[in-house]
Scaffold this active site. Structure first.
Site, PDB file in Angstrom:
ATOM      1  N   LEU A 143       0.818  -1.215   0.000  1.00  0.00           N
ATOM      2  CA  LEU A 143       0.000   0.000   0.000  1.00  0.00           C
ATOM      3  C   LEU A 143       0.853   1.266   0.000  1.00  0.00           C
ATOM      4  CD1 LEU A 143      -2.722  -1.195   2.529  1.00  0.00           C
ATOM      5  CD2 LEU A 143      -2.767  -1.311   0.019  1.00  0.00           C
ATOM      6  N   ASP A 190       3.668   5.108  -7.317  1.00  0.00           N
ATOM      7  CA  ASP A 190       3.338   5.260  -5.900  1.00  0.00           C
ATOM      8  C   ASP A 190       3.513   6.700  -5.447  1.00  0.00           C
ATOM      9  OD1 ASP A 190       2.990   2.564  -6.044  1.00  0.00           O
ATOM     10  OD2 ASP A 190       4.767   2.044  -4.861  1.00  0.00           O
TER      11      ASP A 190
END
Length: 404
Positions: A143, A190
């Site tokens: 994540l 990201d």
């Protein structure tokens, strides 16, 4: 690997964000004996579709999570960088900014330190800083807890030192920090997600030129839920598996005579694979097939969301998982079990997200079936003897911002 914590819940209400800012600021005062000059936050992310495509100059579609890394920061003028995490039982790390070199620190502090290194290497006069960080982005779950740390540091220093850098430039610097200083050859997705996502949207990003489009994506408005299932299998992308796949993709592009696999058209894939089968190893063929088809899947998802047909996205997610499992081979038993058990419970689609080898999956389901789907996944994990997974809704949230 990072300073991120292990708790994950629903989106924070504004007053919760204010309380978090105040708590991190108070921790800063306790540590450093002075007030911070501000408090910033940057989120973790999940990627809806488009995996391993970013370092191939391709297309991705992440969304920011409500879980964030929060940093209280103040400048220093003596060339000293001090960083501390509220989430780890470790003392303040102190480094000199003019001595920052790749590999000089291998702890979690390398992420914020790497940002300072990248800024100074590109000529920005960052003289030092005190940072105190706390994070709710789960670590090792795919994540992007590390990108959240990098981007929150970059945004804070950009503001405090009045550097005037754009969000895309901050993301590129944060990527450079991870590539050069930490040693992970990640793409830019990201960091761009952490820097640029907006509330209620997914980010359609072209990683070649960093052009982006905010695509409305609010599953709840269509009676749906997007769940994140953290398998609790810790992954580490610095172990060579990620680098091996990147090298295989680069070999495929070289043999096909293109700069990046993004330049291989979907319609031309059969001919490209036939050519590679005669010249390269099976792994190169598989990697190329995944990248080209996943780029195509991003386009399919965009078209469906633009048409308002969110439910039809589900099968494309599942197709993407099969490609990651069979062609790129970055899944694991736990991720496969999430997908299989969620689909058996009636989910519309599911796939692993992030770098793989553990981490998390996303599940698209009817909202009124979300609890049942989660229970089915938990039951399958219990039957297989796996630790209970952490499951929470992915609520498309805001990117990096000043909060105090």
């Amino acid at each position: 690997m990072s300073a991120a914590g292990t708790h994950a819940g629903a989106a924070a209400a504004p007053e919760d964000e204010t309380r978090r800012a105040e708590a991190v600021a108070e921790g800063f005062r306790t540590l450093y004996g002075r007030d911070p000059e501000g408090v910033w936050a940057a989120p973790g992310r999940v990627n809806l579709i488009g995996e391993y495509t970013d370092f191939n100059d391709g297309f991705v579609m992440p969304l920011a999570l409500p879980h964030t890394a929060v940093a209280a920061v103040a400048r220093r003028d003596d060339g000293v960088l001090r960083v501390h995490s509220a989430d780890l039982p470790s003392p303040v790390t102190e480094l000199r900014v003019d001595e920052l070199t790749p590999g000089c620190d291998t702890s979690w502090a390398a992420y914020p330190a790497g940002v300072v290194y990248a800024l100074r290497t590109e000529g920005h006069a960052v003289g030092g800083a005190d940072l105190h960080l706390a994070s709710t982005v789960p670590t090792g779950a795919g994540l992007s807890s590390s990108a959240a740390l990098e981007v929150v540091t970059a945004l804070a220093l950009n503001d405090l030192y009045d550097l005037g850098l754009t969000r895309a430039e901050l993301a590129r610097l944060a990527q450079r920090a991870e590539n050069e200083f930490v040693g992970v050859p990640c793409g830019v997705m990201d960091q761009m997600a952490a820097a640029c996502c907006t509330d209620g949207h997914a980010l359609h990003l072209d990683t070649r030129d960093l052009s982006l489009r905010q695509v409305p994506f609010a599953p709840a408005d269509d009676g749906l839920a997007l769940l994140v299932v953290d398998t609790r299998v810790q992954h580490a992308l610095g172990d060579g598996a990620y680098a091996e796949r990147r090298a295989g993709c680069e070999e495929g592009a070289r043999r096909l005579g293109v700069s990046h696999l993004r330049d291989v058209p979907h319609a031309g894939l059969p001919a490209a694979l036939e050519r590679l089968a005669a010249e390269a190893g099976d792994h190169v063929v598989r990697y190329v097939r995944h990248i080209v088809t996943d780029n195509h899947r991003v386009g399919e998802v965009i078209a469906l969301l633009d048409a308002g047909d969110v439910r039809a996205v589900g099968p494309i997610l599942t197709e993407g998982h099969h490609s990651l499992r069979d062609d790129l081979r970055v899944s694991c038993a736990e991720l496969d079990l999430v997908v299989e058990s969620a689909l058996a419970a009636g989910a519309l689609g599911a796939r692993m997200t992030g770098g793989g080898f553990g981490g998390s999956a996303v599940v698209l389901t009817e909202a009124d079936a979300a609890e049942r789907t989660g229970d089915a996944v938990r039951a399958s994990f219990a039957a297989a003897g796996h630790p209970e997974p952490r499951i929470f809704p992915a609520l498309p949230s805001a990117g990096a911002r000043r909060i105090g």
